[in-house]
Design a protein around this motif. Sequence first.
Motif, PDB file in Angstrom:
ATOM      1  N   THR A  70      47.975 112.557 -42.195  1.00  0.00           N
ATOM      2  CA  THR A  70      49.272 112.745 -42.621  1.00  0.00           C
ATOM      3  C   THR A  70      49.714 114.182 -42.053  1.00  0.00           C
ATOM      4  N   ASN A  71      48.722 115.164 -42.189  1.00  0.00           N
ATOM      5  CA  ASN A  71      49.393 116.357 -41.817  1.00  0.00           C
ATOM      6  C   ASN A  71      48.638 116.896 -40.153  1.00  0.00           C
ATOM      7  N   GLN A  72      48.181 115.931 -39.690  1.00  0.00           N
ATOM      8  CA  GLN A  72      47.506 116.082 -38.209  1.00  0.00           C
ATOM      9  C   GLN A  72      46.453 117.382 -38.209  1.00  0.00           C
ATOM     10  N   PHE A  73      45.425 117.346 -39.173  1.00  0.00           N
ATOM     11  CA  PHE A  73      44.439 118.267 -39.290  1.00  0.00           C
ATOM     12  C   PHE A  73      43.126 117.634 -38.570  1.00  0.00           C
ATOM     13  N   PHE A  74      42.786 117.776 -37.736  1.00  0.00           N
ATOM     14  CA  PHE A  74      41.713 117.390 -36.774  1.00  0.00           C
ATOM     15  C   PHE A  74      40.597 117.571 -37.563  1.00  0.00           C
ATOM     16  N   THR A  75      40.288 118.931 -37.764  1.00  0.00           N
ATOM     17  CA  THR A  75      38.956 119.538 -38.100  1.00  0.00           C
ATOM     18  C   THR A  75      38.844 118.716 -39.512  1.00  0.00           C
ATOM     19  N   ILE A  76      39.504 118.702 -40.506  1.00  0.00           N
ATOM     20  CA  ILE A  76      39.407 118.199 -41.890  1.00  0.00           C
ATOM     21  C   ILE A  76      39.141 116.721 -41.691  1.00  0.00           C
ATOM     22  N   GLY A  77      39.831 115.943 -40.895  1.00  0.00           N
ATOM     23  CA  GLY A  77      39.644 114.405 -40.689  1.00  0.00           C
ATOM     24  C   GLY A  77      38.162 114.410 -40.038  1.00  0.00           C
ATOM     25  N   PHE A  78      37.804 115.041 -39.037  1.00  0.00           N
ATOM     26  CA  PHE A  78      36.540 114.794 -38.526  1.00  0.00           C
ATOM     27  C   PHE A  78      35.403 115.170 -39.435  1.00  0.00           C
ATOM     28  N   LEU A  79      35.661 116.174 -40.397  1.00  0.00           N
ATOM     29  CA  LEU A  79      34.263 116.676 -41.103  1.00  0.00           C
ATOM     30  C   LEU A  79      34.095 115.502 -42.313  1.00  0.00           C
ATOM     31  N   ASN A  80      35.444 115.017 -42.748  1.00  0.00           N
ATOM     32  CA  ASN A  80      35.445 114.176 -43.812  1.00  0.00           C
ATOM     33  C   ASN A  80      34.802 112.817 -43.205  1.00  0.00           C
ATOM     34  N   GLY A  81      35.323 112.458 -41.910  1.00  0.00           N
ATOM     35  CA  GLY A  81      34.739 111.143 -41.326  1.00  0.00           C
ATOM     36  C   GLY A  81      33.176 111.282 -41.053  1.00  0.00           C
ATOM     37  N   PHE A  82      32.739 112.229 -40.685  1.00  0.00           N
ATOM     38  CA  PHE A  82      31.475 112.726 -40.446  1.00  0.00           C
ATOM     39  C   PHE A  82      30.593 112.459 -41.740  1.00  0.00           C
ATOM     40  N   ALA A  83      31.291 112.918 -42.832  1.00  0.00           N
ATOM     41  CA  ALA A  83      30.333 112.924 -44.270  1.00  0.00           C
ATOM     42  C   ALA A  83      30.492 111.371 -44.439  1.00  0.00           C
ATOM     43  N   LEU A  84      31.425 110.511 -44.283  1.00  0.00           N
ATOM     44  CA  LEU A  84      31.359 109.008 -44.508  1.00  0.00           C
ATOM     45  C   LEU A  84      30.190 108.331 -43.592  1.00  0.00           C
ATOM     46  N   VAL A  85      30.219 108.943 -42.313  1.00  0.00           N
ATOM     47  CA  VAL A  85      29.243 108.430 -41.344  1.00  0.00           C
ATOM     48  C   VAL A  85      27.768 108.456 -41.872  1.00  0.00           C
ATOM     49  N   VAL A  86      27.663 109.892 -42.169  1.00  0.00           N
ATOM     50  CA  VAL A  86      26.438 110.233 -42.848  1.00  0.00           C
ATOM     51  C   VAL A  86      25.903 109.452 -44.026  1.00  0.00           C
ATOM     52  N   ILE A  87      26.870 109.106 -45.196  1.00  0.00           N
ATOM     53  CA  ILE A  87      26.603 108.528 -46.152  1.00  0.00           C
ATOM     54  C   ILE A  87      26.083 106.803 -45.782  1.00  0.00           C
ATOM     55  N   ALA A  88      26.824 106.424 -44.777  1.00  0.00           N
ATOM     56  CA  ALA A  88      26.805 105.092 -44.323  1.00  0.00           C
ATOM     57  C   ALA A  88      25.348 105.210 -43.628  1.00  0.00           C
ATOM     58  N   ILE A  89      24.843 105.976 -42.835  1.00  0.00           N
ATOM     59  CA  ILE A  89      23.708 105.821 -42.047  1.00  0.00           C
ATOM     60  C   ILE A  89      22.567 106.199 -43.068  1.00  0.00           C
ATOM     61  N   ILE A  90      22.560 106.759 -44.207  1.00  0.00           N
ATOM     62  CA  ILE A  90      21.604 106.826 -45.191  1.00  0.00           C
ATOM     63  C   ILE A  90      21.312 105.443 -45.891  1.00  0.00           C
ATOM     64  N   PHE A  91      22.647 105.043 -46.295  1.00  0.00           N
ATOM     65  CA  PHE A  91      22.430 103.641 -46.837  1.00  0.00           C
ATOM     66  C   PHE A  91      21.806 102.571 -45.881  1.00  0.00           C
ATOM     67  N   ASP A  92      22.273 102.667 -44.776  1.00  0.00           N
ATOM     68  CA  ASP A  92      21.860 101.755 -43.768  1.00  0.00           C
ATOM     69  C   ASP A  92      20.375 101.694 -43.583  1.00  0.00           C
ATOM     70  N   ARG A  93      19.809 102.933 -43.197  1.00  0.00           N
ATOM     71  CA  ARG A  93      18.349 103.051 -42.844  1.00  0.00           C
ATOM     72  C   ARG A  93      17.717 102.918 -43.969  1.00  0.00           C
ATOM     73  N   THR A  94      18.097 103.220 -45.285  1.00  0.00           N
ATOM     74  CA  THR A  94      17.121 102.872 -46.419  1.00  0.00           C
ATOM     75  C   THR A  94      17.104 101.532 -46.817  1.00  0.00           C
ATOM     76  N   SER A  95      18.277 100.769 -46.582  1.00  0.00           N
ATOM     77  CA  SER A  95      18.086  99.129 -47.010  1.00  0.00           C
ATOM     78  C   SER A  95      17.429  98.426 -45.884  1.00  0.00           C
ATOM     79  N   GLN A  96      17.538  99.125 -44.697  1.00  0.00           N
ATOM     80  CA  GLN A  96      16.882  98.137 -43.816  1.00  0.00           C
ATOM     81  C   GLN A  96      15.301  98.356 -43.879  1.00  0.00           C
TER      82      GLN A  96
END
Length: 303
Positions: A262-288
């Motif tokens: 909404t506010n076009q904050f690239f850094t905030i969006g990237f960091l939060n998106g990165f955190a989501l990716v990290v969680i996804a990778i943790i779940f993915d690697r563990t379940s695999q």
Amino acid sequence: MALTCTYLPEVLCTFPAINDDFMREFKKTVDLGFKALVRSYGDTLNQMMQPLQWFLNWLQDLFVSAPWFVFLVVMLAIVYAVSRNARIVLGTAAAMLLIGLVGLWQDTMITLAMVTVCTLVAVALGIPIGILMARSDRIQAVVNPVLDVMQTMPSFVYLIPVVMIFGIGKVPGLIAVVIYAIPPMIRLTNLGIRLVDKEVLEAADAFGSSNRQKLFNVQVPLAMPTIMAGINQTIMMSLAMVVVASMIGVGGLGKNVLQAITNQFFTIGFLNGFALVVIAIIFDRTSQAYGRRLQKHTEVIHG
């Protein structure tokens, strides 16, 4: 000469759509009927969802209020118990510490609580439906088109009915996430049970096993690697839907991403998106890793 509407009759150039007045009345009737249904049964549905609200609030408070080092130790212990892989544990520790260093620990805990509850609900509903599909071709023929619609419908569309029924809040977001994420759980449970070797089932019949015994002692254990793949996909889709569900009151990382858009904050969006990716990778690697352990165990038994 190109075939254009200039050289064709108007009836061939304009699609014969249904009369506008009829469509307007049809849409109005459906919308009014749905609103009447919401007015009649909305309170009942809200009361039915109340235990889910309590559980989600309790788990979220537990994750957020727990000291970060205690939560991290418990999380690493769970990851190791499931994966039995030291590299995955070290990677999880490094990733979670990095999330904390950039100031996203609390939002990550909120998102983890939401994904955990969504996954538990999807598994609790998806496995029984998948089992029913595997045991009946007729049920499979009915459920498969429904799953096709659920998987191809734009995710934003799920928000419309749940908001009309439950309003803005965590529960409607949770319901929308579960609807979006449950199809892989159902499909892969059905597939895993159907792929169980018929010779194994015949051997179970020869030992006098009942249908219930065959299901829980033979089919489900042998199908568990495929079921775990379904759980893995459900978690991934839950994380993907969290950002969309943030539009109706789901907090955490998804809300931050939405605000960044909404506010076009690239850094905030990237960091939060990165955190989501990290969680996804943790779940993915563990379940695999757990799925591979189950696969080896199954092959030993089957062999």
